[in-house]
Design an enzyme around this catalytic site. Structure first.
Site, short mmCIF file in Angstrom:
data_model
loop_
_atom_site.label_atom_id
_atom_site.label_comp_id
_atom_site.label_asym_id
_atom_site.label_seq_id
_atom_site.Cartn_x
_atom_site.Cartn_y
_atom_site.Cartn_z
N THR A 1 0.83 -1.20 0.00
CA THR A 1 0.00 0.00 0.00
C THR A 1 0.86 1.25 0.00
OG1 THR A 1 -0.09 0.32 2.40
CG2 THR A 1 -1.68 -1.23 1.44
N ASP A 2 0.27 2.36 -0.39
CA ASP A 2 0.87 3.66 -0.10
C ASP A 2 0.68 3.90 1.40
OD1 ASP A 2 2.11 6.10 -0.46
OD2 ASP A 2 0.86 6.69 -2.15
N SER A 3 1.26 4.95 1.92
CA SER A 3 1.20 5.20 3.35
C SER A 3 -0.24 5.21 3.85
CB SER A 3 1.86 6.53 3.68
OG SER A 3 1.68 6.84 5.05
#
Length: 590
Positions: free
Chosen positions: A329-331
Site C-alpha cells: 500500500t501507499d502510506s
C-alpha cells in the site's frame, strides 16, 4: 508411531540438505542468489512459514517508519512513543511486533542532512542483525523513496538525477535504465534493498499537484518504455522495484495526501492509458506494485479507494493482469486511505488484496487489528500465508536470506565520478527551451537579476553565471512571494537588463503569477526558468523566454546555467502538452 518419527526425521534431514549454501557467494555477484529449482525454493519457504507463529506472520505484513539514526537511538524515544504509540525505537518494533520492513525518510532522521553514508549503512546492518537474532530469523525489507528529481531521500554527494519527466524529455530509455541501475547500486550500498519507484502514472492533468514531473510523460507508451527500463535497472542491482501508483494517479487535481482523488476515466481510457505502463512493468518482472488512494468508479463503484478495493487489487491486478508479486500500500496515514475507521484501514487493505501495509500512523493499533481479524476468522489463515509467502519469496529472490548485510566499504560505490558525469549529461540533454524571443543564450554584456522562490536556487544560478562572466545578482523570495518581496524584486530590476525568474509550479500559484506579471510591467526582458512543472507558461505566455528544467536539484541548476550561457544547446522535447500553446514534442534549439 516409530515409523512416523522415522519419516519425520528423514524429512528434516532432507530439508536441511536442501537449504541453500551461499558461503562462497560474493556480495556483488551479478547472478540472482538462490536456487534454480523453484520447487525446492518454494518448499524451503513453506517450511519456514509452518514454523512461524501467528504473531510473526502478521508482523511480516508491516513496513513502518521509526525516528532515529541507530537501532536504539535514545534521542528519539519520546518522539517515537508519541507518534507510533508504543514503539520507542527500531529494536522494540522488531522484537515486539516482528516487523517485516522498515522505510527510511529524511524527516525521521534515518537519512540525515547532510548525509553520513556510514551512519545509514551501519543503521541498516544493525537492523538486520536484530532481525536475524529473533526466534524466527527473517531479514528485513529496508525501503525508501528514491525516484530521482524532486523526490529523492539520498542526495549530494550521492549521484543525483534530474527526475522522471526530465528523462522523458530526453526520450532515452537507456538513460532511464542507467539512472535506475546507479540509484539501485547506491541504495544497496547503504543497505536499502527496496526502492518505492518508479512512478508509472501518466500525467495528463496540468493541475495535478502531486505527480507532475514525477511522471515520465502524458504519453502512455513513453511511460511504459521508460518505466520498464527502470524496473530492469533497479532489479539488475537486486534492489526491489515498486511500480506506483496503481491504477494511475495522473489525471487528478487532488493530492491523495490531503484528500481523496476521483479518476473519472472510462474502461477504454484506463486500459489504453493508465494501465498500460503497469502492464509493461509486469511484463518486465516488477517485484512490487503500489496502489493509490484514489477512487476509480469505472473499476469499483463502491466509493472506496484502490487501496481498499478488492475489485481493483484482486480482480483486476491479480486475476486479469496476472500480477503475482507483492502489493504494497501507499502510506496508510494519508488522508486518501482514511475513509473507514483507523483500526479498519489495515484490515480492509489486506482483505482487498494488499500484502504489505505501509506506514500505519498507529503501529500497535494496526498490528493488533490485523491480528484480531485473523484470530476471529475474518482473515483466513490461508490468505495470511499467501501474503507471507510472497514477502518471504521476494526477500529470498533478492538475496536477503543469502546475506542481509552490506559491507561497510560498499559506500565507496556512492557518488563515483563517472556516474556523476553521466547524471550531468542526462540533465543537460533534458533541458527544454519552450519559448525564445532572441533572448537566449544570454549576452554576457547584460546585467541580470535572478529572482524567485528560494527552492529554485536563484542564488546558486547567480553564482554560476557570475563565474561565467555575467554581472548577476540574486534575490530569493518565498514560494508564494509577498507584496513586499514583489516590490523589492521590481525595485532591484530597475537597473538590470534581464530578469530570470526561477518559477516553481507557478501555474498553480497566484502569487508567483502576479510576481512575474509585475516584473514584465517593468519593460525588462523576463526569462522564466520553470524549476518543476513545465506548465508555468500557461499563466504568462507573453514572457520573453521560457526554459524548463523539470527539477530544482543542483544538477538541474548547473545544466540550466550552461544553457543560459550557450555552453549547451538545448535539445529536450516536451513530454507533455502545454494546453492551447505548445504541442507534445515541442522544443527549440539555438
Amino acid at each position: 508411531m516409530k515409523k512416523f518419527f522415522a519419516r519425520a526425521t528423514l524429512l528434516m534431514i532432507a530439508m536441511l540438505l536442501f537449504v541453500p549454501s551461499f558461503a562462497n557467494a560474493s556480495w556483488d555477484d551479478p547472478t540472482k542468489p538462490g536456487w534454480d529449482d523453484e520447487e525446492a525454493r518454494r518448499g524451503w519457504i513453506q517450511n519456514k512459514i509452518q514454523h512461524m507463529s501467528l504473531e510473526e506472520k502478521v508482523g511480516q505484513l508491516f513496513m513502518i517508519h521509526v525516528y532515529g539514526q541507530t537501532p536504539t537511538d535514545p534521542s528519539y524515544e519520546e518522539t517515537n512513543l508519541r507518534r507510533n504509540r508504543g514503539v520507542k525505537n527500531f529494536k522494540e518494533a522488531i522484537e515486539k511486533y516482528h516487523i517485516g520492513g522498515i522505510i527510511y525518510f529524511n524527516w525521521t532522521d534515518n537519512i540525515g542532512t547532510p548525509i553520513d553514508f556510514g551512519q545509514v549503512n551501519a543503521l541498516s546492518n544493525g537492523l538486520q542483525d536484530i532481525a536475524m537474532e529473533q526466534r524466527m530469523p527473517i531479514p528485513l525489507m529496508i525501503a525508501t523513496d528514491q525516484e530521482g528529481g524532486v523526490v529523492a531521500r539520498v542526495t549530494e554527494p550521492a549521484t543525483v538525477f534530474p527526475g522522471n519527466m526530465a528523462l522523458g524529455a530526453t526520450r532515452s530509455a537507456e538513460y532511464a535504465r542507467q539512472s535506475a541501475e546507479i540509484m539501485g547500486l547506491e541504495l544497496k550500498s547503504l543497505g536499502i534493498n527496496m526502492d518505492l519507484a518508479p512512478v508509472l502514472d501518466v500525467n495528463m492533468n496540468p493541475d495535478n499537484p502531486v505527480i507532475g514531473v514525477r511522471s515520465f510523460s502524458e504519453n502512455p507508451d513513453l511511460v511504459a518504455e521508460m518505466g520498464a527500463a527502470q524496473v530492469t535497472g533497479y532489479q539488475n542491482e537486486n534492489v526491489m522495484a515498486t511500480a506506483k501508483h496503481f491504477p494511475g494517479h495522473g489525471d487528478t487535481d487532488v493530492d491523495s495526501h490531503y484528500g481523496l482523488p476521483i479518476i473519472n476515466h472510462d474502461l477504454e481510457t484506463l486500459h489504453e492509458v493508465d494501465l498500460k505502463p503497469f502492464k509493461a512493468a509486469i511484463d518486465a518482472g516488477i517485484d512490487a506494485i503500489m496502489p493509490a488512494h484514489i477512487v476509480v468508479p469505472a473499476l469499483d463503484d463502491s466509493g472506496l479507494p484502490a487501496t481498499l478495493s478488492k475489485p481493483i487489487l484482486t480482480d483486476l491486478l491479480r486475476k486479469e493482469m496476472g500480477f503475482d508479486g507483492v502489493i504494497i500500500t501507499d502510506s496508510l496515514g494519508m488522508s486518501g486511505a482514511n475513509v473507514v475507521p483507523p483500526d479498519r484501514v489495515p484490515v480492509e487493505a489486506f482483505i482487498a488484496g494488499a500484502d504489505i501495509l505501509l506506514n500505519p500512523p498507529d503501529v500497535p493499533l494496526a498490528y493488533n487489528a490485523v491480528l484480531d481479524a485473523v484470530k476471529s476468522g475474518e482473515i483466513s489463515g490461508k490468505r495470511l500465508n499467501e501474503s507471507v509467502f510472497r514477502i518471504l519469496e521476494l526477500k529470498f529472490k533478492r538475496g536477503l536470506f543469502h546475506d542481509p548485510k552490506t559491507p561497510e566499504d560498499a559506500i565507496e560505490n556512492i557518488g563515483q565520478e563517472g556516474n556523476l558525469a553521466l547524471a550531468d549529461q542526462m540533465t543537460e540533454d533534458s533541458i527544454t527551451l519552450v519559448k525564445n524571443d532572441d533572448v537566449l543564450p544570454l549576452d554576457t554584456e547584460k546585467d541580470v537579476l535572478i529572482t524567485g522562490p528560494s527552492i529554485g536556487n536563484p542564488g546558486m544560478l547567480a553564482d554560476l553565471l557570475s563565474k561565467k562572466g555575467y554581472s548577476a545578482a540574486a534575490y530569493a523570495t518565498g514560494t508564494s512571494p509577498t507584496s513586499t518581496q514583489i516590490a523589492n524584486a521590481v525595485q532591484q530590476a530597475a537597473d538590470k537588463d534581464t530578469v530570470i525568474v526561477t518559477a516553481y509550479s507557478a501555474n498553480l500559484n497566484n502569487a508567483q503569477q502576479r510576481f512575474v506579471k509585475e516584473l514584465m510591467e517593468t519593460g525588462k526582458e523576463v526569462v522564466v526558468a520553470s524549476m518543476r512543472n513545465p506548465y508555468d507558461i500557461i499563466a504568462f505566455p507573453d514572457v520573453h523566454a521560457n526554459v524548463v528544467t523539470y527539477g530544482f536539484r543542483d544538477v538541474s541548476v548547473k545544466a540550466l546555467a550552461k544553457v543560459i550561457a550557450g555552453e549547451v544547446n538545448p535539445t529536450g522535447k516536451l513530454p507533455v502538452t502545454i494546453p492551447d500553446l505548445y504541442e507534445y514534442g515541442h522544443g527549440l534549439s539555438y
